[in-house]
Write a protein that holds these residues in place. Structure first.
Motif, PDB file in Angstrom:
ATOM      1  N   ASN A 206       0.827  -1.210   0.000  1.00 18.61           N
ATOM      2  CA  ASN A 206       0.000   0.000   0.000  1.00 18.61           C
ATOM      3  C   ASN A 206       0.860   1.257   0.000  1.00 18.61           C
ATOM      4  O   ASN A 206       0.508   2.261  -0.621  1.00 18.61           O
ATOM      5  CB  ASN A 206      -0.923   0.007   1.212  1.00 18.61           C
ATOM      6  CG  ASN A 206      -2.017  -1.031   1.120  1.00 18.61           C
ATOM      7  OD1 ASN A 206      -1.819  -2.109   0.565  1.00 18.61           O
ATOM      8  ND2 ASN A 206      -3.174  -0.722   1.685  1.00 18.61           N
ATOM      9  N   LEU A 207       1.973   1.211   0.718  1.00 16.24           N
ATOM     10  CA  LEU A 207       2.999   2.254   0.633  1.00 16.24           C
ATOM     11  C   LEU A 207       4.235   1.580   0.063  1.00 16.24           C
ATOM     12  O   LEU A 207       4.975   0.908   0.783  1.00 16.24           O
ATOM     13  CB  LEU A 207       3.296   2.866   1.999  1.00 16.24           C
ATOM     14  CG  LEU A 207       4.381   3.953   2.017  1.00 16.24           C
ATOM     15  CD1 LEU A 207       3.994   5.132   1.130  1.00 16.24           C
ATOM     16  CD2 LEU A 207       4.665   4.420   3.444  1.00 16.24           C
ATOM     17  N   GLY A 208       4.427   1.731  -1.248  1.00 13.93           N
ATOM     18  CA  GLY A 208       5.501   1.019  -1.920  1.00 13.93           C
ATOM     19  C   GLY A 208       6.511   1.963  -2.556  1.00 13.93           C
ATOM     20  O   GLY A 208       6.169   3.063  -2.993  1.00 13.93           O
ATOM     21  N   ALA A 209       7.746   1.511  -2.603  1.00 12.29           N
ATOM     22  CA  ALA A 209       8.805   2.252  -3.291  1.00 12.29           C
ATOM     23  C   ALA A 209       8.875   1.803  -4.746  1.00 12.29           C
ATOM     24  O   ALA A 209       8.064   0.988  -5.202  1.00 12.29           O
ATOM     25  CB  ALA A 209      10.143   2.009  -2.583  1.00 12.29           C
ATOM     26  N   LEU A 210       9.847   2.326  -5.465  1.00 10.21           N
ATOM     27  CA  LEU A 210      10.077   1.873  -6.845  1.00 10.21           C
ATOM     28  C   LEU A 210      10.892   0.585  -6.869  1.00 10.21           C
ATOM     29  O   LEU A 210      10.968  -0.078  -7.904  1.00 10.21           O
ATOM     30  CB  LEU A 210      10.799   2.960  -7.653  1.00 10.21           C
ATOM     31  CG  LEU A 210      10.007   4.232  -7.892  1.00 10.21           C
ATOM     32  CD1 LEU A 210      10.842   5.240  -8.668  1.00 10.21           C
ATOM     33  CD2 LEU A 210       8.715   3.940  -8.649  1.00 10.21           C
TER      34      LEU A 210
END
Length: 389
Positions: A206-210
């Motif tokens: 849901n809170l993701g980086a690249l």
């Protein structure tokens, strides 16, 4: 085979509304001239800990590294015992075994897939088994475990409570019995209860980086300092001595991206909850499928929407033919996984988790799903149920 009308993942569409802001954040990193800039990483740590109400946040290179760093900073090694549920990512088992403690399991509540507190207390009372030094509470599919109950057991039996919040960014739960009938309100966010928690920021979260990223959060400033020390040294104490570990600093490109995406996390979670509400309304009481139960007072972030289905594999094939992507999460419980045979468990040792693994299917749930896509998923599931009558 038809092109999926509702793919399970579609990461390319997630950031269209924030594209310019993301590009500006990455340009800021380029202009700084350093890809390990402490300022960017520190800013994310401050913003994420403030969002959670955690007190302290230590950013790491991945969720797996966060587990290893935390277990090492806590001083858990042989002959310590760590308890977890069998229906968890192999990342958990790998981290425990690499850090050195012995790993044991507790069965789950079949209605939620979360750790069964009655079974946990039975295990804690069992004098024929080694004392548990720590318990990992997995926030499965974005729903917090029974935090109030776990805190009570931790106080009574003296184990370290660790929250696996890698799927639970922005999820809420009551921290004491007085709040148990409330949703939101005074409830706290996953990772903000004071005891240590581990997060992952891999792209599908849901809170993701690249790319990869992780964090340890805690209300204990001394523990946060110890985690930073282990992270800086790049090694940890393992079984019988020192175990080499790669340095696990988050790079500032990922930190910059996460700072942008954090601003939209609550809105994205609300969009996921709206999809889940539509699914719940359509699937509760159908007789052939059932959504997972939500604990009183909990507000999941709906990272994964899972159904329990007697003929799960048949439905998965059917939905694929209908163009609906699905996911299987933890189809092999950890105690039966070939990698962990060394632990000595056998089929039947944790029957609820084994049954859960056979019956659970995950449906598409993303904040970008249109009403037509949601209805398409509902219609496909319903048509499968109709064909079984």
């Amino acid at each position: 085979m038809p092109k999926p009308i509702v793919p399970y993942h579609d990461l390319a569409v997630a950031d269209k509304a924030r594209r310019d802001e993301l590009l500006a954040a990455m340009a800021r990193v380029l202009d700084a001239g350093s890809f390990m800039a402490e300022e960017e990483i520190g800013a994310f740590e401050d913003e994420f800990s403030a969002y959670l109400g955690a007190g302290n946040c230590v950013a790491t290179g991945s969720g797996a590294d966060s587990f290893r760093l935390l277990l090492t900073a806590l001083g858990l090694s042989r002959p310590d015992v760590v308890l977890c549920v069998p229906n968890a990512s192999s990342v958990v088992a790998d981290a425990v075994l690499q850090a050195g403690p012995r790993l044991d399991f507790v069965d789950v509540n079949p209605a939620t897939g979360l750790i069964d507190l009655n079974r946990l207390e039975d295990r804690l009372r069992d004098e024929s088994k080694p004392r548990a030094n720590a318990v990992i509470a997995v926030d499965l599919f974005g729903q917090c475990a029974d935090i109030a109950g776990l805190e009570s057991l931790s106080a009574r039996y003296g184990f370290v409570l660790i929250e696996d919040a890698r799927q639970a960014h922005g999820a809420l739960a009551p921290a004491d019995k007085a709040r148990s009938e409330r949703v939101g309100g005074e409830a706290r966010k996953a990772g903000g209860f004071g005891f240590p928690a581990v997060f992952s920021f891999s792209p599908e979260k849901n809170l993701g980086a690249l790319g990869q990223g992780g964090a340890v959060t805690t209300g204990d400033a001394q523990l946060a300092k110890a985690v930073r020390a282990v992270r800086a040294r790049g090694l940890g104490l393992g079984s019988g001595g020192k175990v080499e570990m790669a340095d696990s600093q988050m790079d500032c490109v990922q930190a910059a991206v996460l700072r942008v995406r954090l601003k939209g996390l609550d809105a994205a979670n609300e969009a996921r909850r709206a999809v889940a509400a539509a699914y719940d309304k359509a699937f509760v009481g159908t007789g052939y499928t059932e959504p997972l139960a939500v604990l009183p007072g909990n507000l999941p972030n709906r990272h994964i929407y899972a159904l329990t289905i007697p003929d799960r594999d048949d439905m998965r094939v059917y939905l694929d033919e209908m163009g609906v992507g699905t996911g299987l999460h933890y189809p092999v419980p950890l105690h039966l996984h070939p990698r962990f045979r060394v632990l000595g468990f056998a089929r039947g040792d944790f029957p609820a988790a084994e049954e859960f693994a056979l019956r659970t299917l995950s449906l598409p749930i993303r904040p970008d799903l249109s009403q037509d896509q949601v209805q398409g998923v509902i219609d496909a599931v319903r048509s499968f149920g109709g064909s079984m009558r």
